[in-house]
Structure formats: structure tokens, C-alpha cells
Design a protein around this motif. Structure first.
Motif, PDB file in Angstrom:
ATOM      1  N   ASN A  42       0.819  -1.197   0.000  1.00 45.64           N
ATOM      2  CA  ASN A  42       0.000   0.000   0.000  1.00 45.64           C
ATOM      3  C   ASN A  42       0.860   1.258   0.000  1.00 45.64           C
ATOM      4  N   GLY A  43       1.931   1.222   0.770  1.00 47.93           N
ATOM      5  CA  GLY A  43       2.856   2.349   0.796  1.00 47.93           C
ATOM      6  C   GLY A  43       3.538   2.550  -0.545  1.00 47.93           C
ATOM      7  N   GLU A  44       3.882   1.442  -1.202  1.00 53.65           N
ATOM      8  CA  GLU A  44       4.485   1.522  -2.535  1.00 53.65           C
ATOM      9  C   GLU A  44       3.515   2.166  -3.518  1.00 53.65           C
ATOM     10  N   ASP A  45       2.274   1.712  -3.503  1.00 56.45           N
ATOM     11  CA  ASP A  45       1.273   2.240  -4.432  1.00 56.45           C
ATOM     12  C   ASP A  45       1.016   3.726  -4.206  1.00 56.45           C
ATOM     13  N   ALA A  46       1.142   4.161  -2.950  1.00 55.42           N
ATOM     14  CA  ALA A  46       0.883   5.568  -2.636  1.00 55.42           C
ATOM     15  C   ALA A  46       1.888   6.504  -3.303  1.00 55.42           C
ATOM     16  N   SER A  47       3.026   5.964  -3.719  1.00 55.01           N
ATOM     17  CA  SER A  47       4.045   6.808  -4.353  1.00 55.01           C
ATOM     18  C   SER A  47       3.759   7.044  -5.835  1.00 55.01           C
ATOM     19  N   VAL A  48       2.861   6.272  -6.420  1.00 60.14           N
ATOM     20  CA  VAL A  48       2.636   6.353  -7.862  1.00 60.14           C
ATOM     21  C   VAL A  48       2.028   7.683  -8.307  1.00 60.14           C
ATOM     22  N   PRO A  49       0.981   8.204  -7.634  1.00 61.17           N
ATOM     23  CA  PRO A  49       0.417   9.482  -8.083  1.00 61.17           C
ATOM     24  C   PRO A  49       1.435  10.619  -8.126  1.00 61.17           C
ATOM     25  N   GLY A  50       2.391  10.622  -7.198  1.00 64.41           N
ATOM     26  CA  GLY A  50       3.419  11.652  -7.217  1.00 64.41           C
ATOM     27  C   GLY A  50       4.288  11.551  -8.448  1.00 64.41           C
ATOM     28  N   ALA A  51       4.593  10.319  -8.860  1.00 65.78           N
ATOM     29  CA  ALA A  51       5.391  10.119 -10.071  1.00 65.78           C
ATOM     30  C   ALA A  51       4.614  10.574 -11.303  1.00 65.78           C
ATOM     31  N   VAL A  52       3.317  10.315 -11.323  1.00 65.33           N
ATOM     32  CA  VAL A  52       2.486  10.776 -12.425  1.00 65.33           C
ATOM     33  C   VAL A  52       2.417  12.303 -12.439  1.00 65.33           C
ATOM     34  N   ALA A  53       2.300  12.907 -11.262  1.00 59.40           N
ATOM     35  CA  ALA A  53       2.194  14.374 -11.167  1.00 59.40           C
ATOM     36  C   ALA A  53       3.382  15.072 -11.817  1.00 59.40           C
ATOM     37  N   ARG A  54       4.558  14.471 -11.714  1.00 61.05           N
ATOM     38  CA  ARG A  54       5.748  15.089 -12.300  1.00 61.05           C
ATOM     39  C   ARG A  54       5.696  15.115 -13.829  1.00 61.05           C
ATOM     40  N   GLU A  55       4.821  14.301 -14.399  1.00 61.27           N
ATOM     41  CA  GLU A  55       4.707  14.250 -15.862  1.00 61.27           C
ATOM     42  C   GLU A  55       3.469  14.973 -16.395  1.00 61.27           C
ATOM     43  N   LEU A  56       2.729  15.657 -15.524  1.00 67.38           N
ATOM     44  CA  LEU A  56       1.476  16.278 -15.957  1.00 67.38           C
ATOM     45  C   LEU A  56       1.624  17.256 -17.117  1.00 67.38           C
ATOM     46  N   PRO A  57       2.647  18.118 -17.154  1.00 64.65           N
ATOM     47  CA  PRO A  57       2.773  19.003 -18.320  1.00 64.65           C
ATOM     48  C   PRO A  57       2.900  18.240 -19.635  1.00 64.65           C
ATOM     49  N   ARG A  58       3.643  17.140 -19.630  1.00 61.53           N
ATOM     50  CA  ARG A  58       3.817  16.350 -20.844  1.00 61.53           C
ATOM     51  C   ARG A  58       2.536  15.573 -21.184  1.00 61.53           C
ATOM     52  N   ILE A  59       1.813  15.129 -20.155  1.00 61.85           N
ATOM     53  CA  ILE A  59       0.540  14.451 -20.389  1.00 61.85           C
ATOM     54  C   ILE A  59      -0.461  15.423 -21.020  1.00 61.85           C
ATOM     55  N   ALA A  60      -0.525  16.637 -20.470  1.00 62.43           N
ATOM     56  CA  ALA A  60      -1.461  17.637 -20.985  1.00 62.43           C
ATOM     57  C   ALA A  60      -1.142  18.002 -22.427  1.00 62.43           C
ATOM     58  N   ALA A  61       0.137  18.155 -22.740  1.00 57.39           N
ATOM     59  CA  ALA A  61       0.526  18.483 -24.115  1.00 57.39           C
ATOM     60  C   ALA A  61       0.121  17.364 -25.065  1.00 57.39           C
ATOM     61  N   ALA A  62       0.294  16.124 -24.624  1.00 60.86           N
ATOM     62  CA  ALA A  62      -0.095  14.984 -25.458  1.00 60.86           C
ATOM     63  C   ALA A  62      -1.607  14.968 -25.674  1.00 60.86           C
ATOM     64  N   VAL A  63      -2.379  15.225 -24.630  1.00 58.06           N
ATOM     65  CA  VAL A  63      -3.842  15.235 -24.747  1.00 58.06           C
ATOM     66  C   VAL A  63      -4.300  16.276 -25.757  1.00 58.06           C
ATOM     67  N   ARG A 205       3.782  -5.324 -13.451  1.00 55.49           N
ATOM     68  CA  ARG A 205       2.320  -5.258 -13.347  1.00 55.49           C
ATOM     69  C   ARG A 205       1.916  -4.525 -12.078  1.00 55.49           C
ATOM     70  N   LEU A 206       2.886  -4.193 -11.223  1.00 59.90           N
ATOM     71  CA  LEU A 206       2.601  -3.538  -9.946  1.00 59.90           C
ATOM     72  C   LEU A 206       2.622  -2.016 -10.118  1.00 59.90           C
ATOM     73  N   LYS A 207       3.610  -1.316  -9.573  1.00 61.08           N
ATOM     74  CA  LYS A 207       3.599   0.146  -9.639  1.00 61.08           C
ATOM     75  C   LYS A 207       3.600   0.666 -11.070  1.00 61.08           C
ATOM     76  N   ALA A 208       4.409   0.055 -11.926  1.00 58.93           N
ATOM     77  CA  ALA A 208       4.464   0.518 -13.311  1.00 58.93           C
ATOM     78  C   ALA A 208       3.106   0.352 -13.987  1.00 58.93           C
ATOM     79  N   GLY A 209       2.444  -0.788 -13.746  1.00 53.79           N
ATOM     80  CA  GLY A 209       1.124  -0.999 -14.327  1.00 53.79           C
ATOM     81  C   GLY A 209       0.102  -0.006 -13.810  1.00 53.79           C
ATOM     82  N   THR A 210       0.177   0.289 -12.511  1.00 58.38           N
ATOM     83  CA  THR A 210      -0.731   1.276 -11.928  1.00 58.38           C
ATOM     84  C   THR A 210      -0.499   2.648 -12.545  1.00 58.38           C
ATOM     85  N   ALA A 211       0.764   3.012 -12.712  1.00 63.76           N
ATOM     86  CA  ALA A 211       1.091   4.305 -13.312  1.00 63.76           C
ATOM     87  C   ALA A 211       0.569   4.391 -14.746  1.00 63.76           C
ATOM     88  N   GLN A 212       0.758   3.332 -15.510  1.00 65.77           N
ATOM     89  CA  GLN A 212       0.279   3.323 -16.893  1.00 65.77           C
ATOM     90  C   GLN A 212      -1.238   3.459 -16.945  1.00 65.77           C
TER      91      GLN A 212
END
Length: 311
Positions: A42-63, A205-212
Motif C-alpha cells: 500500500n505504501g508503494e502504491d501511494a508513491s505512484v500518483p506523485g510520479a504521475v504528477a511530475r509528468e502532468l505538463p507532458r501528459i497535458a501536451a499529449a492530450v 504489473r505492480l507500480k508501473a502498471g498502476t502508473a500506466q
């Protein structure tokens, strides 16, 4: 080159990836209690949204780039192998019932084809040529977008799909979970959500899969918002194909209009169950054919059609 050279080269390549790193502090995790293991996960999974947040500008540009292509008739195509491919197929398959898209508008390609959804297809992920053949079968055009998905960022099927698509003038996005990946480098829009080593070494399939999954949610959902598939946070293009969705359709019309049950039933009957024109008939006080015309003129954007009707 000896028969062992290629496996040794691949081993050295994998050892450089953060998603493949060994974590000695977890070497005896199998000796912990079930609750302790669950707490760590659970603690590992909690770190995933922060990793995604760091890519938000690139995600928005792609969208924004994806939405521009789709607005002129292009398709959104995911390409990946294993877990990454399955996640792409999952995201694509949920767009028709959620946003009333044609099944050909958002498509998930997985290395090895449909059988690979439930079982491993040996060697499929190693073939860039297979990715090219899959995209050729779909008749790729310059208005399409190809999103290569790969945790390692080196999977030949995903990289090959992006390279072929870019060569054909299509928009390309590379979604990986390692920095400086070949996939992100090959794409116009590189998204690298670096989640770090997995709880189980190499089990992406764990954190990387959740991030994807989180990023794919954003790519499809925000693109559909930009295309006018929603009204506020209501799924006004939902396809009422079963009793649950028919009930949801009535609730969406109610939330958007505040109309009575009788008014809602009348509007949905007049529009053959289509939520978006039903809302417009109530809010703009127009008949169903007029609502349909206004929506067509507004390219399906309910808010734009409503403004035009009330001006």
C-alpha cells in the motif's frame, strides 16, 4: 556472436532499468506477516500518483495534440505487450460505453493479438515488424495517434509501433516507466513516469502498471472532455445499452436539468434515449430535431449548442 551473447546483452540492458532493480531491503519479505506485506504494498502504491504528477505538463501536451487529431477524424491507437498491452486494450474497450465512441475510434493493439490478453504469446513483444503489420492492417493515417506503452521503455513492439507511425506522419506518444527510454525518444511526446523498483523484482504489473493505467485514464478521459463528450463532469454521451446505463442516463439528465421524471422520460423518448439532445431539449426548450441540428452544428459540444440556442 555466440548463442549466449544475446541473453547476456539483454541481461545487462535490463540491469540498467529502474523497474528491474533489486531491493535488498525486501529480500525477506516472504517471512513477514500478510498484514505487513499488504502495508508495504500500500505504501508503494501511494508513491505512484506523485510520479504521475511530475509528468502532468507532458501528459497535458499529449492530450491537446491527440484531441486536435481526433477532432478531424483521427483515431487513438494504443500499442503494447504484456501488461502494458492489456491496459491499452482495457482503456480502449471502455470508451464506447462511456463516451459513445465508435469501436474503431479508440483501439488497443497487443503484441500477439487477442490470445495475448489471457496468455503469453512467446516472442511477440520482440517484434517491431509485428507492430508495423498490425498498424498497416488498420490503415494508419496522418490524423491518427499511436501511443506506445512499455514499462521498460525498450519493448520492440511498442517502440516499433511508434517509429512506424511517426514515419507515416501520425502523432506519436511514448509512455514508459524508465528515464531516457528508447520509447520516449522515438515519440513526439515522451511521458516517463518513473516509479522506481518494484516490490517484486521486475514485476511491472505492480507500480508501473498502476502508473500506466492512471496515465491512460487521463489520455482518453481528458481527450473526450476536449471533444465535447461531457457536460461538466457528466457523461452525456453515455450509451444506454443495459438497465444500469438506462437508469444512469435518466439520472444524468436530471442532474443537468433539474427536470421532473415525466419531463425526463418525455425528452429521452423523443431523442431515442440519447442523453445529450435530451438535455438540450429541456434546457433550451426546443424539439428533438432542433436539438440534434444544434449539436451537429456545434460538433457535438453541448455547452456550445446550448449557448447558440439561447442567444
Amino acid at each position: 556472436m555466440t548463442s549466449t551473447s544475446r541473453p547476456n546483452d539483454l541481461r545487462a540492458e535490463l540491469e540498467k532499468l529502474t523497474t528491474e532493480a533489486f531491493r535488498p531491503e525486501l529480500a525477506e519479505i516472504d517471512r513477514l506477516s500478510t498484514l505487513e506485506i499488504a502495508t508495504i504494498m500500500n505504501g508503494e502504491d501511494a508513491s505512484v500518483p506523485g510520479a504521475v504528477a511530475r509528468e502532468l505538463p507532458r501528459i497535458a501536451a499529449a492530450v491537446d495534440a491527440i484531441a486536435e487529431r481526433m477532432a478531424r477524424g483521427g483515431r487513438l491507437l494504443y500499442a503494447g505487450a504484456g501488461t502494458a498491452g492489456r491496459l491499452g486494450v482495457l482503456d480502449a474497450s471502455e470508451c464506447p460505453p462511456t463516451f459513445n465512441t465508435d469501436p474503431t475510434q479508440v483501439v488497443g493493439l497487443i503484441a500477439g493479438g487477442p490470445p495475448a490478453l489471457v496468455t503469453s504469446v512467446e516472442g511477440a513483444e520482440d517484434s517491431a515488424e509485428l507492430a508495423r503489420a498490425d498498424l498497416e492492417t488498420l490503415g494508419l493515417t496522418a490524423d491518427d495517434t499511436v501511443v506506445g506503452v512499455s514499462a521498460s521503455g525498450r519493448t520492440p513492439y511498442a517502440v516499433g509501433a511508434v517509429e512506424y507511425a511517426r514515419g507515416r506522419g501520425a502523432l506519436t506518444v511514448g509512455l514508459a516507466c524508465n528515464p531516457h527510454s528508447a520509447l520516449a525518444e522515438a515519440a513526439e511526446h515522451g511521458i516517463e513516469v518513473v516509479v522506481g523498483p518494484e516490490l517484486l523484482t521486475g514485476s511491472t504489473r505492480l507500480k508501473a502498471g498502476t502508473a500506466q493505467k492512471l496515465v491512460l485514464n487521463m489520455l482518453s478521459t481528458i481527450t473526450m472532455i476536449r471533444l465535447g463528450k461531457t457536460y461538466g463532469n457528466l457523461m452525456v454521451d453515455v450509451r444506454a445499452s443495459n438497465d444500469k446505463l438506462r437508469a444512469r442516463s435518466r439520472r444524468i439528465v436530471a442532474l443537468a436539468t433539474g427536470a421532473t421524471d415525466a419531463e425526463i422520460e418525455s425528452a429521452l423518448t423523443a431523442t431515442d434515449g440519447e442523453v445529450k439532445p435530451a438535455i438540450l431539449t429541456i434546457l433550451a426548450n426546443v424539439d428533438a430535431p432542433t436539438a440534434t441540428h444544434l449539436l451537429k452544428t456545434a460538433n457535438g459540444h453541448l455547452r456550445t449548442a446550448l449557448t447558440a440556442a439561447l442567444d
